[in-house]
Design a protein around this motif. Structure first.
Motif, PDB file in Angstrom:
ATOM      1  N   TYR A  75      19.554   7.004  24.661  1.00 23.71           N
ATOM      2  CA  TYR A  75      18.482   7.687  23.855  1.00 23.71           C
ATOM      3  C   TYR A  75      19.166   8.990  23.360  1.00 23.71           C
ATOM      4  O   TYR A  75      19.829   9.698  24.012  1.00 23.71           O
ATOM      5  CB  TYR A  75      17.394   8.020  24.823  1.00 23.71           C
ATOM      6  CG  TYR A  75      16.185   6.992  24.335  1.00 23.71           C
ATOM      7  CD1 TYR A  75      15.321   6.892  23.429  1.00 23.71           C
ATOM      8  CD2 TYR A  75      16.296   5.740  25.170  1.00 23.71           C
ATOM      9  CE1 TYR A  75      14.226   6.229  23.285  1.00 23.71           C
ATOM     10  CE2 TYR A  75      15.337   4.874  24.967  1.00 23.71           C
ATOM     11  CZ  TYR A  75      14.215   5.015  23.897  1.00 23.71           C
ATOM     12  OH  TYR A  75      13.509   4.122  23.681  1.00 23.71           O
ATOM     13  N   GLN A  76      18.751   9.147  22.085  1.00 22.17           N
ATOM     14  CA  GLN A  76      19.250  10.398  21.539  1.00 22.17           C
ATOM     15  C   GLN A  76      18.198  11.640  21.883  1.00 22.17           C
ATOM     16  O   GLN A  76      17.065  11.306  21.434  1.00 22.17           O
ATOM     17  CB  GLN A  76      19.585  10.342  20.058  1.00 22.17           C
ATOM     18  CG  GLN A  76      20.531   9.384  19.847  1.00 22.17           C
ATOM     19  CD  GLN A  76      20.879   9.344  18.384  1.00 22.17           C
ATOM     20  OE1 GLN A  76      20.041   9.130  17.412  1.00 22.17           O
ATOM     21  NE2 GLN A  76      22.198   9.259  17.809  1.00 22.17           N
ATOM     22  N   ALA A  77      18.701  12.770  22.080  1.00 18.28           N
ATOM     23  CA  ALA A  77      17.837  13.855  22.171  1.00 18.28           C
ATOM     24  C   ALA A  77      17.299  14.415  20.707  1.00 18.28           C
ATOM     25  O   ALA A  77      17.744  14.087  19.768  1.00 18.28           O
ATOM     26  CB  ALA A  77      18.477  15.069  22.748  1.00 18.28           C
ATOM     27  N   PRO A  78      16.001  14.751  20.773  1.00 22.51           N
ATOM     28  CA  PRO A  78      15.375  15.104  19.427  1.00 22.51           C
ATOM     29  C   PRO A  78      16.374  15.986  18.494  1.00 22.51           C
ATOM     30  O   PRO A  78      16.372  16.057  17.451  1.00 22.51           O
ATOM     31  CB  PRO A  78      14.032  15.781  19.581  1.00 22.51           C
ATOM     32  CG  PRO A  78      14.158  15.735  21.191  1.00 22.51           C
ATOM     33  CD  PRO A  78      15.052  15.146  21.728  1.00 22.51           C
ATOM     34  N   MET A  87      19.301  16.323  18.228  1.00 20.05           N
ATOM     35  CA  MET A  87      20.514  15.489  17.531  1.00 20.05           C
ATOM     36  C   MET A  87      20.010  15.057  16.144  1.00 20.05           C
ATOM     37  O   MET A  87      21.071  14.881  15.211  1.00 20.05           O
ATOM     38  CB  MET A  87      21.121  14.245  18.550  1.00 20.05           C
ATOM     39  CG  MET A  87      21.696  14.616  19.777  1.00 20.05           C
ATOM     40  SD  MET A  87      21.843  13.223  20.728  1.00 20.05           S
ATOM     41  CE  MET A  87      23.242  12.607  19.843  1.00 20.05           C
ATOM     42  N   HIS A  88      18.980  14.981  15.910  1.00 21.85           N
ATOM     43  CA  HIS A  88      18.346  14.603  14.642  1.00 21.85           C
ATOM     44  C   HIS A  88      17.877  15.682  13.503  1.00 21.85           C
ATOM     45  O   HIS A  88      18.048  15.760  12.445  1.00 21.85           O
ATOM     46  CB  HIS A  88      17.028  13.705  14.545  1.00 21.85           C
ATOM     47  CG  HIS A  88      17.231  12.600  15.643  1.00 21.85           C
ATOM     48  ND1 HIS A  88      17.997  11.583  15.055  1.00 21.85           N
ATOM     49  CD2 HIS A  88      16.696  12.160  16.855  1.00 21.85           C
ATOM     50  CE1 HIS A  88      18.131  10.436  15.994  1.00 21.85           C
ATOM     51  NE2 HIS A  88      17.111  10.821  16.994  1.00 21.85           N
ATOM     52  N   THR A  89      17.763  16.984  14.183  1.00 22.15           N
ATOM     53  CA  THR A  89      17.336  17.996  13.291  1.00 22.15           C
ATOM     54  C   THR A  89      18.254  19.314  13.312  1.00 22.15           C
ATOM     55  O   THR A  89      18.016  19.978  12.594  1.00 22.15           O
ATOM     56  CB  THR A  89      15.855  18.325  14.054  1.00 22.15           C
ATOM     57  OG1 THR A  89      16.020  18.948  15.472  1.00 22.15           O
ATOM     58  CG2 THR A  89      15.026  17.496  13.882  1.00 22.15           C
ATOM     59  N   GLN A  90      19.205  19.400  14.083  1.00 20.00           N
ATOM     60  CA  GLN A  90      20.179  20.294  14.325  1.00 20.00           C
ATOM     61  C   GLN A  90      21.628  19.996  13.879  1.00 20.00           C
ATOM     62  O   GLN A  90      22.084  18.830  14.443  1.00 20.00           O
ATOM     63  CB  GLN A  90      20.191  21.451  15.624  1.00 20.00           C
ATOM     64  CG  GLN A  90      18.701  21.513  15.804  1.00 20.00           C
ATOM     65  CD  GLN A  90      18.644  22.107  17.316  1.00 20.00           C
ATOM     66  OE1 GLN A  90      19.948  22.382  17.977  1.00 20.00           O
ATOM     67  NE2 GLN A  90      17.373  22.555  17.853  1.00 20.00           N
ATOM     68  N   LEU A  91      22.216  20.758  13.253  1.00 20.65           N
ATOM     69  CA  LEU A  91      23.650  20.545  12.846  1.00 20.65           C
ATOM     70  C   LEU A  91      24.419  20.480  14.067  1.00 20.65           C
ATOM     71  O   LEU A  91      25.305  19.783  14.451  1.00 20.65           O
ATOM     72  CB  LEU A  91      24.144  21.526  11.684  1.00 20.65           C
ATOM     73  CG  LEU A  91      25.645  21.328  11.233  1.00 20.65           C
ATOM     74  CD1 LEU A  91      25.808  19.960  10.651  1.00 20.65           C
ATOM     75  CD2 LEU A  91      25.872  22.177  10.318  1.00 20.65           C
ATOM     76  N   THR A 130      13.262   9.077  18.996  1.00 21.70           N
ATOM     77  CA  THR A 130      13.173  10.604  18.862  1.00 21.70           C
ATOM     78  C   THR A 130      13.436  11.060  17.307  1.00 21.70           C
ATOM     79  O   THR A 130      13.307  12.377  17.219  1.00 21.70           O
ATOM     80  CB  THR A 130      14.067  11.116  19.706  1.00 21.70           C
ATOM     81  OG1 THR A 130      15.474  10.957  19.417  1.00 21.70           O
ATOM     82  CG2 THR A 130      13.790  10.945  21.383  1.00 21.70           C
ATOM     83  N   ARG A 131      13.617  10.327  16.375  1.00 21.44           N
ATOM     84  CA  ARG A 131      13.555  10.736  14.829  1.00 21.44           C
ATOM     85  C   ARG A 131      12.132  11.147  14.613  1.00 21.44           C
ATOM     86  O   ARG A 131      11.333  10.597  14.865  1.00 21.44           O
ATOM     87  CB  ARG A 131      13.934   9.770  14.115  1.00 21.44           C
ATOM     88  CG  ARG A 131      15.599   8.985  14.541  1.00 21.44           C
ATOM     89  CD  ARG A 131      15.899   8.205  13.185  1.00 21.44           C
ATOM     90  NE  ARG A 131      17.016   7.526  13.657  1.00 21.44           N
ATOM     91  CZ  ARG A 131      18.463   8.032  13.331  1.00 21.44           C
ATOM     92  NH1 ARG A 131      18.416   9.330  12.700  1.00 21.44           N
ATOM     93  NH2 ARG A 131      19.526   7.539  13.768  1.00 21.44           N
ATOM     94  N   PRO A 132      12.331  12.561  13.859  1.00 23.95           N
ATOM     95  CA  PRO A 132      11.242  12.882  13.225  1.00 23.95           C
ATOM     96  C   PRO A 132      10.306  11.772  12.685  1.00 23.95           C
ATOM     97  O   PRO A 132      10.693  10.970  11.682  1.00 23.95           O
ATOM     98  CB  PRO A 132      11.483  13.896  12.169  1.00 23.95           C
ATOM     99  CG  PRO A 132      12.975  14.409  12.641  1.00 23.95           C
ATOM    100  CD  PRO A 132      13.608  12.959  13.258  1.00 23.95           C
ATOM    101  N   GLY A 133       8.956  11.620  12.772  1.00 22.16           N
ATOM    102  CA  GLY A 133       8.164  10.680  12.234  1.00 22.16           C
ATOM    103  C   GLY A 133       8.568   9.072  12.762  1.00 22.16           C
ATOM    104  O   GLY A 133       7.779   8.051  12.147  1.00 22.16           O
ATOM    105  N   GLY A 134       9.281   9.048  13.642  1.00 20.89           N
ATOM    106  CA  GLY A 134       9.664   7.708  13.967  1.00 20.89           C
ATOM    107  C   GLY A 134       9.045   6.717  15.083  1.00 20.89           C
ATOM    108  O   GLY A 134       9.159   5.660  15.353  1.00 20.89           O
TER     109      GLY A 134
END
Length: 93
Positions: free
Chosen positions: A1-4, A6-10, A39-43
């Motif tokens: 599982y990816q931490a949130p 990881m999808h929103t920060q460079l 954990t993707r935004p809106g996913g």
């Protein structure tokens, strides 16, 4: 599982991301199911709820099946285990 993050920060702290993944694994070991699908935004609606209301509220609302009976996750976990999950699944790394 990816931490949130990881999808929103460079850039993100990989150690914190690993601890989040450990939290997902600890949740799965205790309940027999995953807490959310993404954990993707809106996913994922479940993860969106956790982001909006917090992990503690999520644990109080989420239900899993135990011997055919739906029970709230928070009722199945000891206080100590619940605190461990709250720490590992922190949304503020």
């Amino acid at each position: 599982y990816q931490a949130p993050e990881m999808h929103t920060q460079l850039f993100y702290d990989a150690r914190c991301a690993d601890l989040f993944a450990c939290g997902v694994a600890a949740y799965a070991l205790a309940t027999g199911s995953y807490p959310w699908s993404s954990t993707r935004p809106g996913g994922c609606v479940s993860f969106g709820y956790a982001q909006k209301h917090g992990i503690e509220a999520f644990l109080q609302r989420k239900k899993v099946s135990v011997s055919g009976v739906r029970k709230h996750v928070s009722c199945l976990l000891s206080v100590t285990y619940r605190q461990l999950l709250l720490t590992l699944l922190s949304l503020e790394p």
